[in-house]
Design a protein around this motif. Structure first.
Motif, short mmCIF file in Angstrom:
data_model
loop_
_atom_site.label_atom_id
_atom_site.label_comp_id
_atom_site.label_asym_id
_atom_site.label_seq_id
_atom_site.Cartn_x
_atom_site.Cartn_y
_atom_site.Cartn_z
N GLU A 1 -91.03 -56.84 28.61
CA GLU A 1 -91.08 -57.74 29.65
C GLU A 1 -88.87 -57.86 29.28
OE1 GLU A 1 -92.57 -60.84 31.19
OE2 GLU A 1 -94.56 -60.25 30.66
N SER A 2 -88.55 -57.12 28.03
CA SER A 2 -86.99 -57.61 27.65
C SER A 2 -86.65 -56.26 28.03
CB SER A 2 -86.82 -58.42 26.06
OG SER A 2 -87.89 -57.45 25.29
N THR A 3 -87.36 -55.30 27.86
CA THR A 3 -86.44 -54.04 28.55
C THR A 3 -85.42 -53.98 30.03
OG1 THR A 3 -87.67 -52.70 26.93
CG2 THR A 3 -86.24 -51.82 28.45
N SER A 4 -84.36 -53.30 29.85
CA SER A 4 -83.54 -53.42 31.37
C SER A 4 -84.44 -52.66 32.12
CB SER A 4 -82.53 -52.45 31.63
OG SER A 4 -81.78 -52.86 32.59
N THR A 5 -84.40 -53.48 33.70
CA THR A 5 -85.64 -52.12 34.49
C THR A 5 -84.74 -50.87 35.05
OG1 THR A 5 -84.98 -53.49 35.89
CG2 THR A 5 -86.98 -53.47 35.25
N ASN A 6 -83.17 -51.35 35.03
CA ASN A 6 -81.80 -50.49 35.04
C ASN A 6 -81.44 -49.07 34.40
OD1 ASN A 6 -81.43 -51.70 37.47
ND2 ASN A 6 -79.99 -53.26 36.82
N PHE A 7 -82.14 -48.99 33.22
CA PHE A 7 -82.13 -48.32 32.41
C PHE A 7 -82.65 -46.67 33.05
CE2 PHE A 7 -82.37 -50.35 28.05
CZ PHE A 7 -81.49 -50.31 27.77
N ASP A 8 -82.06 -45.68 32.39
CA ASP A 8 -82.58 -44.36 33.53
C ASP A 8 -83.00 -43.13 33.39
OD1 ASP A 8 -82.59 -42.91 35.72
OD2 ASP A 8 -80.89 -42.05 35.41
N GLN A 9 -84.56 -44.15 32.65
CA GLN A 9 -85.35 -43.58 31.46
C GLN A 9 -86.52 -43.61 32.21
OE1 GLN A 9 -85.48 -46.19 28.19
NE2 GLN A 9 -83.61 -45.56 27.37
N TYR A 10 -87.43 -42.37 31.92
CA TYR A 10 -88.61 -41.67 32.49
C TYR A 10 -89.24 -41.16 31.68
CZ TYR A 10 -86.19 -42.79 36.66
OH TYR A 10 -85.20 -43.37 37.22
N GLY A 11 -90.47 -42.46 30.71
CA GLY A 11 -91.27 -41.26 30.31
C GLY A 11 -92.70 -40.88 30.50
N PHE A 12 -93.33 -39.89 30.47
CA PHE A 12 -94.86 -39.21 30.34
C PHE A 12 -95.37 -39.62 29.82
CE2 PHE A 12 -91.62 -38.47 33.41
CZ PHE A 12 -92.12 -38.22 35.14
N TYR A 13 -96.85 -40.24 29.66
CA TYR A 13 -97.45 -40.48 28.29
C TYR A 13 -99.12 -39.79 28.59
CZ TYR A 13 -93.84 -43.35 27.44
OH TYR A 13 -92.10 -43.20 27.32
N PHE A 14 -99.35 -38.60 28.41
CA PHE A 14 -100.67 -38.01 28.79
C PHE A 14 -101.93 -37.61 28.08
CE2 PHE A 14 -98.16 -36.41 33.23
CZ PHE A 14 -98.33 -37.73 33.60
N PRO A 15 -101.55 -38.41 26.46
CA PRO A 15 -102.56 -37.74 25.89
C PRO A 15 -103.93 -37.11 26.50
CG PRO A 15 -102.73 -40.17 26.11
CD PRO A 15 -102.34 -39.94 27.13
N LEU A 16 -104.87 -37.38 27.11
CA LEU A 16 -105.52 -36.65 27.96
C LEU A 16 -104.43 -35.39 29.01
CD1 LEU A 16 -108.13 -38.94 28.67
CD2 LEU A 16 -108.38 -37.55 26.83
N ASP A 17 -105.63 -34.49 29.22
CA ASP A 17 -104.97 -33.66 30.65
C ASP A 17 -104.67 -34.44 31.56
OD1 ASP A 17 -104.91 -31.15 28.50
OD2 ASP A 17 -106.47 -30.71 29.28
N GLU A 18 -104.29 -34.25 32.24
CA GLU A 18 -104.09 -35.18 33.33
C GLU A 18 -104.23 -34.35 34.99
OE1 GLU A 18 -103.70 -38.62 33.84
OE2 GLU A 18 -104.33 -37.82 35.70
N ILE A 19 -104.80 -35.45 35.82
CA ILE A 19 -104.24 -34.42 37.03
C ILE A 19 -103.52 -35.25 38.84
CG2 ILE A 19 -106.82 -34.89 38.82
CD1 ILE A 19 -108.38 -35.82 37.67
N ILE A 20 -102.99 -36.10 38.04
CA ILE A 20 -102.05 -36.15 39.13
C ILE A 20 -101.26 -36.50 37.81
CG2 ILE A 20 -101.39 -37.72 40.97
CD1 ILE A 20 -103.97 -38.47 41.15
N PRO A 21 -99.79 -35.87 38.07
CA PRO A 21 -99.85 -34.22 38.30
C PRO A 21 -100.75 -33.39 37.60
CG PRO A 21 -97.97 -34.91 37.42
CD PRO A 21 -98.99 -36.45 36.94
N GLU A 22 -101.12 -32.16 37.70
CA GLU A 22 -101.76 -31.43 37.19
C GLU A 22 -101.31 -30.56 36.62
OE1 GLU A 22 -103.48 -28.69 39.81
OE2 GLU A 22 -105.22 -28.37 39.44
N VAL A 23 -101.29 -30.97 34.92
CA VAL A 23 -100.62 -31.38 33.48
C VAL A 23 -101.38 -30.83 32.19
CG1 VAL A 23 -98.24 -31.54 34.27
CG2 VAL A 23 -99.46 -33.35 33.17
N LYS A 24 -101.02 -30.35 31.82
CA LYS A 24 -102.41 -30.34 30.70
C LYS A 24 -101.47 -31.57 29.39
CE LYS A 24 -104.44 -26.08 29.93
NZ LYS A 24 -106.26 -26.77 30.71
N ALA A 25 -101.67 -31.76 28.42
CA ALA A 25 -102.12 -33.29 27.93
C ALA A 25 -100.91 -33.19 26.76
CB ALA A 25 -102.70 -33.16 26.38
#
Ligand code: XUL
Length: 496
Positions: A339-363
């Motif tokens: 809640e306290s982190t700014s939403t304006n950071f140009d940061q994007y994280g992808f957290y897939f401990p399991l293989d993902e379907i959307i998008p189709e990528v390995k863990a």
């Protein structure tokens, strides 16, 4: 009827639950584990076990409710499973004798005594044949609303044809789990439901007919056809349990779930469970190999379904990293950071401990952008990223969402709901609801609609009118801070 149990829910005219009971399949001593047998890639269940469960469920229901007063019954069943009946079935169904059990009478009516379960993944070969038959997976998705999936009924039927030709030969009628259950109640082969039929890779959704090229891989053994129906329970259930009522179209568990809430066009259910699922009602047919499209079970248009493998587990990993750094426990610190982190950071994280379907990528876990503070910035980033993925996939179907309902474990966390709401910006608010038994409740609502709606009344109006004050508002309304970040999110996701 889910994979593990058969549940009966009785609702009154105001759609309030007045009684419920259930039978766990594993209590019936067939040796199943969580309702199924597993042998390598094959997962299946004995059909007669379900018949035992049906009798037992009614025995349990009559202990608490007078079934003579019931006006209609419908059902929501595990999707994709199929039941292979031989030429005896039609007559046996017609003449069910209440002095005997269902199993005793129907046990010889199956060409294959098993029903493949949706967890089966033995049909790699057959899926390929399905995609090849129409020119690839994009084309298959365009026609049937879905790329080929191991669990889908068409590839499962083709596998039976190829691996057990005798059983296939003996099969006169193929039912879905949903239509099978309805058939037993009605004492006749019931049609396949218009929504559940979309989980087969055989049905041309836009043209509402079987696809010839796909059907040519198997034979049309769907002798009861496809459609909405209003049948009557057969005398077996009246004599034995006092149940004499309408049988309204039985459907799959996911179509059933969208009937559990007053969903209108562009409304979304986000299920924040171990996996993440988003269900949406849409008037636009925009298929993709990444998600599922079905015909809406009752109303106009379609329902879309996004299924992600990663959900709670990924969020919990970030939470644990946060707690490790700060020596804290629970969700408090994670929530505070999110809640306290700014939403304006140009940061994007992808957290897939399991293989993902959307998008189709390995863990994988990947972070894009500058000045990351790990794990502090991950708290907001994981929620943004999970929600942005949903927003991005829903956009072609619905533009922006109207109402969003959060259900499942994660919906108990206000911060998670609030940040998902900020990203999804629903125009008519976001709500949470305790929705255990959702698909069964949806089926009960459908039965009520089939019996109590007035001439020409639309499903949406029927359910909206009867809906009590059963949802809690997430209580966040604000500007859209994410439209300008979507393009960058998509660009990062492509690099995974
Ligand atoms: C949907 C699916 C599962 C099953 C059982 O495609 O396979 O949701 O219907 O729940």
């Amino acid at each position: 009827m889910s994979t593990q149990q058969l549940k009966g829910i009785v609702v009154n005219e105001s759609l309030e639950t007045v009684y419920h009971s259930k039978v766990e399949f594993d209590e019936l001593n067939y040796g199943t584990k969580k309702g199924v047998f597993t042998s390598g890639k094959q997962v299946y269940a004995p059909v007669v076990m379900w018949l035992d469960a049906l009798d037992l469920l009614f025995e349990r229901l009559i202990e608490g409710v007078d079934l003579k007063r019931v006006k209609g019954v419908s059902g929501a069943c595990q999707q994709h499973g199929s039941v292979y009946m031989n030429s005896k079935a039609g007559n046996v169904l017609k003449e069910l004798d209440s002095s005997k059990s269902l199993k005793e009478q129907l046990k010889d009516c199956f060409a294959w005594e098993m029903s493949p379960n949706w967890q089966d993944h033995s049909t790699i070969e057959q899926c390929k044949q399905f995609e090849d038959a129409v020119g690839g997976r994009e084309e298959l998705a365009n026609i049937t609303g879905n790329k080929a999936h191991h669990r889908f009924t068409g590839p499962q039927i083709l596998r039976l044809k190829q691996t057990q030709p005798e059983a296939y030969e003996q099969t006169e009628t193929i039912a879905l789990v949903s239509s099978f259950l309805a058939s037993v109640l009605a004492g006749q082969h019931a049609p396949l439901d218009i929504s559940d039929v979309c989980g087969m890779n055989l049905w041309d959704i836009e043209n509402q007919k079987w696809n010839d090229k796909l059907m040519s891989l198997i034979d049309n053994k769907f002798t009861a056809g496809v459609g909405n129906y209003k049948l009557q329970t057969c005398s077996y259930f009246e004599k034995k349990y006092g149940l004499k009522c309408n049988v309204l179209s039985f459907t799959g568990d996911n179509p059933g779930t969208i009937l559990s809430l007053p969903l209108a066009t562009n409304d979304v259910i986000v299920s924040l469970g171990t996996s993440t699922t988003a269900l949406v009602v849409t008037q636009k047919y925009v298929p993709s190999p990444l998600y599922h499209l079905f015909t809406h079970p009752v109303g106009k248009g379609y329902m879309g379904m996004l299924c992600y493998c990663n959900g709670a587990l990924a969020r919990e990993q970030v939470r644990d990293n946060v707690n490790e750094k700060y020596g804290t426990t629970g969700w408090e610190k994670f929530n505070e950071l999110a809640e306290s982190t700014s939403t304006n950071f140009d940061q994007y994280g992808f957290y897939f401990p399991l293989d993902e379907i959307i998008p189709e990528v390995k863990a994988t876990t990947q972070r894009f952008g500058e000045n990351w503070e790990i794990p502090d910035n991950d708290a907001l980033a994981i929620l943004e990223s999970q929600a942005l993925s949903i927003r991005n996939r829903l956009a072609p179907m619905i533009g922006t969402s109207r109402r969003v309902y959060f259900v499942g474990g994660g919906s108990n966390n206000q911060t998670i709901c609030k940040i998902f709401t900020k990203v999804l910006v629903p125009s008519d608010g976001a709500y949470t609801m305790d929705l255990s038994d959702a698909c069964a409740i949806g089926a009960a609502n459908r039965a009520a609609f089939g019996c109590n709606s007035s001439e020409g009344e639309l499903w949406e109006d029927f359910i909206e009118k009867r809906w009590g004050n059963w949802c809690k508002s997430v209580g966040y309304e604000g500007d859209d801070n994410y439209q300008h970040r979507l393009a960058k999110f998509v660009e990062c996701e492509k690099q995974l």
